[in-house]
Design a protein around this motif. Sequence first.
Motif, mmCIF file in Angstrom:
data_model
loop_
_atom_site.group_PDB
_atom_site.id
_atom_site.type_symbol
_atom_site.label_atom_id
_atom_site.label_comp_id
_atom_site.label_asym_id
_atom_site.label_seq_id
_atom_site.Cartn_x
_atom_site.Cartn_y
_atom_site.Cartn_z
ATOM 1 N N SER A 193 0.937 -1.532 0.016
ATOM 2 C CA SER A 193 -0.514 0.031 -0.096
ATOM 3 C C SER A 193 0.754 1.021 -0.269
ATOM 4 N N GLU A 248 -3.671 -4.049 -6.090
ATOM 5 C CA GLU A 248 -2.962 -5.194 -4.951
ATOM 6 C C GLU A 248 -3.367 -5.524 -3.866
ATOM 7 N N SER A 263 -6.481 -2.814 4.194
ATOM 8 C CA SER A 263 -5.436 -1.706 3.505
ATOM 9 C C SER A 263 -5.453 0.218 4.328
ATOM 10 N N PRO A 264 -4.224 0.613 4.650
ATOM 11 C CA PRO A 264 -4.346 1.739 5.198
ATOM 12 C C PRO A 264 -5.147 2.989 4.128
ATOM 13 N N ASP A 301 -7.746 -6.145 0.222
ATOM 14 C CA ASP A 301 -7.351 -5.533 1.152
ATOM 15 C C ASP A 301 -8.133 -4.958 2.367
#
Length: 351
Positions: free
Chosen positions: A67, A152, A93-94, A90
């Motif tokens: 990320s 991602e 995920s941030p 994800d």
Amino acid sequence: MVIVPADDPHAALVAEFGAGRKNALARVVSIVENRRHGFEQILGRLAGTAGRGHRIGITGPPGAGKSTLCAALTASFRAAGETVGMVAVDPTSPFTGGALLGDRIRLNDVALDDGVFIRSMATRGSLGGLAITTKEIADVFDAFGFDRILIETVGVGQSELDVAAAADTTVVVLVPESGDSIQAMKAGLMEISDIFVVNKADRPGALKLAREIETVLRLRGGETLRNVPAHHGVDLRRAAAASASAPPPQPEGPRPWTIPVLQTVAEKGEGVPALLDALAEHRAWLVATGGLAQRRRQRLADRVREAVARELQRRAWHDGEAILQQALPEMERGDLTPYQVAARIVRAVAG
Ligand SMILES: Nc1nc2c(ncn2[C@@H]2O[C@H](COP(=O)(O)OP(=O)(O)O)[C@@H](O)[C@H]2O)c(=O)[nH]1
Ligand SMILES: [Mg+2]
């Protein structure tokens, strides 16, 4: 007032999408993600316009810095005036408000940017199969006209590798902590990678891991070991020369792609320019060798297979469940085998 024909409830939406409206994009993504009524019609309408964006798959174990790397890449693409669509498979995920302050700050930078659209699939996409849905969201991004499409994955499971491998360029991110190159080989990462990145190069062991990956890649690719330094006291050049199974010389044809093994410190943006170069080179190589057309052809074939499988499943279980339930007592008595019942259901679909 927009008049929507009854047979195409999403015509107006598709028109807005075509006009480049972000909110239409968001709605299309939701419809596809949640398998809402008419999602296949929408995908069908958009299919003709897809195929221009550069799809970049980023895969690797959780915590490798994928990320962070995506944020750095996105910033670079934007600086070059390119638009970016990103789908993150994800839930943590941030990009979706994870626990990482540093990443949230970066996210705020890019999330406010009109040239960036980020969608995290979390678990919602599992309705239609996370892998297939992710690829379809990438198709939607492509149709919308994003220059770069980042995909991602959360980890390196088989379906995640499939998703990453369906991109034009697949980047495998490893870190010194993620174990040795043999581990990577076992996980099938060697097969799908176009570019290797050893992230967290600020930590010990990064150079060693990069060298190991290079060695394994060269050995597997049958290339000469000209550029591989002696390692662990073993002269690989001599070892290769002595090997009876030395590969035959490469036949004439398109030059093979040499998978680069890069080192980055994604948090600081170090090594990112080299990654950008490698991405550009790989893309140019794909164009020059016809690989891009081939990957796209494969993608089209994939969509057909997926749509057929989906439709056959749907039809089979439309009546199949009743046939199955009805046959259960006979199966329990041993008068029918599961295979005979399966054949009945298949016949019902075919008929
Ligand atoms: N030391 C170091 N930490 C990094 C680097 N890149 C990312 N990180 C940190 O590693 C953690 C995981 O990063 P993240 O991007 O969420 O990894 P992902 O799970 O692969 O997406 C975060 O705390 C990042 O700040 C790096 O180059 N060096
Ligand atoms: Mg992540």
